[in-house]
Motif scaffolding. Structure first.
Motif, PDB file in Angstrom:
ATOM      1  N   GLY A 134      -7.468  46.259 -28.973  1.00 40.02           N
ATOM      2  CA  GLY A 134      -8.638  46.091 -30.353  1.00 40.02           C
ATOM      3  C   GLY A 134      -7.578  47.223 -31.772  1.00 40.02           C
ATOM      4  N   GLU A 135      -8.274  47.460 -32.577  1.00 41.38           N
ATOM      5  CA  GLU A 135      -8.103  47.999 -33.966  1.00 41.38           C
ATOM      6  C   GLU A 135      -7.133  49.592 -33.485  1.00 41.38           C
ATOM      7  N   ASP A 136      -6.647  49.473 -31.418  1.00 44.49           N
ATOM      8  CA  ASP A 136      -6.058  51.023 -31.179  1.00 44.49           C
ATOM      9  C   ASP A 136      -4.346  50.464 -30.670  1.00 44.49           C
ATOM     10  N   TYR A 137      -3.674  51.665 -30.621  1.00 49.47           N
ATOM     11  CA  TYR A 137      -1.960  50.961 -29.656  1.00 49.47           C
ATOM     12  C   TYR A 137      -2.556  52.145 -29.009  1.00 49.47           C
ATOM     13  N   ILE A 138      -2.140  51.762 -27.876  1.00 45.36           N
ATOM     14  CA  ILE A 138      -2.400  52.488 -26.777  1.00 45.36           C
ATOM     15  C   ILE A 138      -1.189  52.761 -25.457  1.00 45.36           C
ATOM     16  N   GLY A 139      -0.661  53.969 -25.250  1.00 45.10           N
ATOM     17  CA  GLY A 139       0.241  54.590 -25.747  1.00 45.10           C
ATOM     18  C   GLY A 139       0.731  53.857 -24.138  1.00 45.10           C
ATOM     19  N   SER A 140       1.501  53.615 -23.413  1.00 43.66           N
ATOM     20  CA  SER A 140       1.939  53.211 -22.228  1.00 43.66           C
ATOM     21  C   SER A 140       3.470  53.062 -21.171  1.00 43.66           C
ATOM     22  N   LYS A 141       4.151  53.834 -22.180  1.00 42.47           N
ATOM     23  CA  LYS A 141       5.621  54.817 -21.678  1.00 42.47           C
ATOM     24  C   LYS A 141       6.373  55.832 -22.936  1.00 42.47           C
ATOM     25  N   SER A 142       6.819  56.211 -22.233  1.00 43.65           N
ATOM     26  CA  SER A 142       6.960  57.817 -23.413  1.00 43.65           C
ATOM     27  C   SER A 142       8.653  58.482 -22.018  1.00 43.65           C
ATOM     28  N   ARG A 143       9.462  58.298 -22.505  1.00 39.42           N
ATOM     29  CA  ARG A 143      10.594  58.490 -22.146  1.00 39.42           C
ATOM     30  C   ARG A 143      11.108  59.631 -22.644  1.00 39.42           C
ATOM     31  N   PHE A 144      10.557  59.877 -23.814  1.00 40.99           N
ATOM     32  CA  PHE A 144      10.618  61.419 -24.336  1.00 40.99           C
ATOM     33  C   PHE A 144       9.213  62.365 -23.929  1.00 40.99           C
ATOM     34  N   GLY A 145       8.138  61.874 -23.334  1.00 37.76           N
ATOM     35  CA  GLY A 145       7.638  63.156 -22.919  1.00 37.76           C
ATOM     36  C   GLY A 145       5.957  63.185 -23.806  1.00 37.76           C
ATOM     37  N   ASP A 146       6.456  62.971 -25.025  1.00 37.08           N
ATOM     38  CA  ASP A 146       5.309  63.119 -26.249  1.00 37.08           C
ATOM     39  C   ASP A 146       4.557  62.164 -27.267  1.00 37.08           C
ATOM     40  N   ILE A 147       4.497  60.877 -26.081  1.00 35.48           N
ATOM     41  CA  ILE A 147       3.371  59.825 -26.257  1.00 35.48           C
ATOM     42  C   ILE A 147       2.518  60.317 -24.495  1.00 35.48           C
ATOM     43  N   LEU A 148       1.096  60.722 -24.474  1.00 30.97           N
ATOM     44  CA  LEU A 148      -0.019  60.826 -23.721  1.00 30.97           C
ATOM     45  C   LEU A 148      -0.249  58.990 -23.060  1.00 30.97           C
ATOM     46  N   ILE A 149       0.296  58.674 -21.279  1.00 30.15           N
ATOM     47  CA  ILE A 149      -0.423  57.097 -20.788  1.00 30.15           C
ATOM     48  C   ILE A 149      -2.040  57.361 -21.039  1.00 30.15           C
TER      49      ILE A 149
END
Length: 251
Positions: A20-35
């Protein structure tokens, strides 16, 4: 990936997928994005400028191979639920902060403890003052009237009004209005409080099916009457919280 190379996903440090209008965090090697958490386009652009190997997939969550399997869908759902829990907890903290702030500012008017001449107006700094609030829940606004000793009319007036899409909370409104009346800085958290995500007894909700209908959520499971609905009712489930002041239920 069908049309996204799996190697690109594996090598990326962070992956966002447009939904939709958002971007979903689906992977973060740094650990600073919530899945599973939704992020704005502006955030994603700023994040990508500061990090390397950021991949943005212009697919919906249903059609993206990376999140197509059931396990990844469960992870995404848990992430979204965690975001909601955090938002509600933070809002609760800010409401309690606002209540304490108002009481502290009222007491300051009598005792003037910890005076700092660099803050507020003259009334706040050195004068005895009294506070009165005018609350208009229908218009979603609060007015703070400040009188000095022996004043017959208000010396200072401060106002706060909820934005059209924001949930009204009288305690946050009082804190904002009183700070404005006393010439004090309004903390950013009062102006950018997360929206509530959990319907509770005493909340006023608006139906998302019929937007002309509003209900007060009753304690327990009170039957439909006098514009009230129970916590487990469809009105509570499919509704937008428009006022979570909950003054009548002692919260």
């Amino acid at each position: 990936m069908e049309n996204v190379n799996q190697t690109a996903i594996d090598s990326a440090s962070t992956v966002f997928e447009k939904v939709g209008e958002d971007y979903i965090g689906s992977k973060s090697r740094f650990g600073d994005i919530l899945i599973g958490a939704p992020y704005s386009e502006a955030f994603v652009k700023a994040y990508a400028n500061e990090r390397k190997d950021v991949l943005v997939i212009p697919q919906t969550i249903e059609n993206t191979a990376f999140l197509h399997n059931e396990e990844m869908k469960k992870i995404a759902k848990r992430g979204q639920e965690e975001i909601k829990d955090r938002a509600q907890a933070r809002r609760d903290e800010i409401v309690e902060q606002a209540k304490a702030d108002v009481e502290g500012l009222r007491e300051h008017g009598f005792y003037h403890t910890g005076i700092d001449s660099s803050k507020g107006n003259e009334t706040y700094q050195v004068k005895v003052y009294y506070v009165e609030f005018i609350v208009d829940s229908k218009e979603r606004k609060v007015t703070a009237l400040v009188r000095r000793l022996n004043d017959k009319t208000p010396r200072h007036v401060g106002r706060a009004k909820a934005a059209p899409n924001d949930c009204f909370n009288v305690h946050i409104g009082k804190a904002i209005a009183l700070r404005r009346a006393l010439g004090l800085t309004v903390p950013d958290e009062y102006l950018n409080t997360p929206q509530p995500t959990e319907v509770r007894a005493g909340d006023v909700v608006r139906s998302t099916v019929d937007k002309s209908k509003e209900y007060v959520i009753a304690k327990g499971e009170k039957a439909w009457c006098d514009g009230m609905a129970g916590l487990s009712s469809m009105a509570a489930k499919y509704a937008k919280i428009i006022d979570d002041s909950r003054e009548e239920v002692g919260e």
